[in-house]
Design a protein around this motif. Structure first.
Motif, PDB file in Angstrom:
ATOM      1  N   TYR A  90     -28.028 -14.657  44.702  1.00 20.05           N
ATOM      2  CA  TYR A  90     -29.335 -14.087  44.376  1.00 20.05           C
ATOM      3  C   TYR A  90     -29.277 -13.406  43.002  1.00 20.05           C
ATOM      4  N   ALA A  91     -28.232 -12.627  42.756  1.00 21.50           N
ATOM      5  CA  ALA A  91     -28.094 -11.955  41.463  1.00 21.50           C
ATOM      6  C   ALA A  91     -27.971 -12.971  40.331  1.00 21.50           C
ATOM      7  N   ASP A  92     -27.206 -14.033  40.562  1.00 20.66           N
ATOM      8  CA  ASP A  92     -27.067 -15.082  39.541  1.00 20.66           C
ATOM      9  C   ASP A  92     -28.417 -15.753  39.259  1.00 20.66           C
ATOM     10  N   ALA A  93     -29.169 -16.017  40.306  1.00 16.66           N
ATOM     11  CA  ALA A  93     -30.493 -16.628  40.131  1.00 16.66           C
ATOM     12  C   ALA A  93     -31.412 -15.698  39.349  1.00 16.66           C
ATOM     13  N   GLU A  94     -31.398 -14.417  39.697  1.00 20.67           N
ATOM     14  CA  GLU A  94     -32.245 -13.451  38.987  1.00 20.67           C
ATOM     15  C   GLU A  94     -31.821 -13.301  37.527  1.00 20.67           C
ATOM     16  N   ASN A  95     -30.522 -13.394  37.275  1.00 19.39           N
ATOM     17  CA  ASN A  95     -30.042 -13.315  35.899  1.00 19.39           C
ATOM     18  C   ASN A  95     -30.621 -14.451  35.066  1.00 19.39           C
ATOM     19  N   GLU A 104     -28.769  -6.969  37.897  1.00 19.14           N
ATOM     20  CA  GLU A 104     -28.064  -5.724  38.219  1.00 19.14           C
ATOM     21  C   GLU A 104     -28.699  -5.021  39.410  1.00 19.14           C
ATOM     22  N   GLN A 105     -30.021  -5.043  39.492  1.00 14.71           N
ATOM     23  CA  GLN A 105     -30.707  -4.446  40.643  1.00 14.71           C
ATOM     24  C   GLN A 105     -30.276  -5.126  41.951  1.00 14.71           C
ATOM     25  N   ILE A 106     -30.155  -6.447  41.910  1.00  9.84           N
ATOM     26  CA  ILE A 106     -29.749  -7.181  43.111  1.00  9.84           C
ATOM     27  C   ILE A 106     -28.311  -6.835  43.471  1.00  9.84           C
ATOM     28  N   TRP A 121     -17.997  -6.390  45.052  1.00  6.50           N
ATOM     29  CA  TRP A 121     -17.711  -5.425  43.987  1.00  6.50           C
ATOM     30  C   TRP A 121     -17.047  -6.116  42.799  1.00  6.50           C
ATOM     31  N   ASN A 122     -16.120  -7.018  43.066  1.00  7.69           N
ATOM     32  CA  ASN A 122     -15.464  -7.747  41.967  1.00  7.69           C
ATOM     33  C   ASN A 122     -16.480  -8.544  41.150  1.00  7.69           C
ATOM     34  N   HIS A 123     -17.396  -9.240  41.836  1.00  6.07           N
ATOM     35  CA  HIS A 123     -18.429 -10.009  41.127  1.00  6.07           C
ATOM     36  C   HIS A 123     -19.334  -9.080  40.316  1.00  6.07           C
ATOM     37  N   TYR A 124     -19.703  -7.962  40.924  1.00  6.86           N
ATOM     38  CA  TYR A 124     -20.568  -6.995  40.243  1.00  6.86           C
ATOM     39  C   TYR A 124     -19.883  -6.433  38.993  1.00  6.86           C
ATOM     40  N   LEU A 125     -18.624  -6.035  39.137  1.00  7.66           N
ATOM     41  CA  LEU A 125     -17.911  -5.483  37.992  1.00  7.66           C
ATOM     42  C   LEU A 125     -17.689  -6.525  36.897  1.00  7.66           C
TER      43      LEU A 125
END
Length: 137
Positions: A90-95, A104-106, A121-125
């Motif tokens: 979802y975060a990748d799609a929103e990016n 970042e919000q996702i 956490w690893n993906h987020y960081l």
């Protein structure tokens, strides 16, 4: 109601599939107010819904298709918040769709939902490092 394999989903009235998708994969018969009737045993139906929404978003980027993708992910993750891979997808799609702020919000929603997921956490960081490198360049 949308038939997906042996499953039936009641889609929100705002969830619209492209015409070509309707003919090839699903038959739209009626719509309902929410996804809430699907229970935890309907995981494969939810996965199918996500795949349909992703395929639609890849084929077209109009507002209705993007809204469908967000609806699918938001409702799926409300039911299955521990699926860290879907938070990342979802975060990748929103990016891609709306930029790094939305991604970042996702990610933040995801790590709040499953704060002990090392993978998420690893993906987020990694995302934060990449975005900070882009900002410095």
């Amino acid at each position: 109601m949308t038939a997906i394999g042996q499953h039936y989903l009641i889609l929100p009235a705002s969830f619209k599939l492209p015409k070509q998708q309707n003919k090839q994969r699903v038959t739209l018969k009626s719509s309902g107010p929410s996804f809430n009737w699907l229970g935890p045993n309907e995981f494969s139906a939810w996965e199918s819904l996500i795949k349909i929404a992703e395929a639609s978003a890849a084929a077209a980027s109009d507002e209705a298709v993007v809204s469908n993708l967000r609806l699918a992910y938001d409702n799926f993750l409300a039911k299955f918040p521990l699926c860290f891979g879907y938070w990342k997808k979802y975060a990748d799609a929103e990016n891609k769709l709306d930029g790094p702020e939305k991604a970042e919000q996702i990610f933040e929603r995801g790590v709040t939902a499953i704060h002990n997921s090392i993978d998420l956490w690893n993906h987020y960081l990694q995302f934060k490092v990449e975005k900070s490198d882009d900002a410095e360049a």
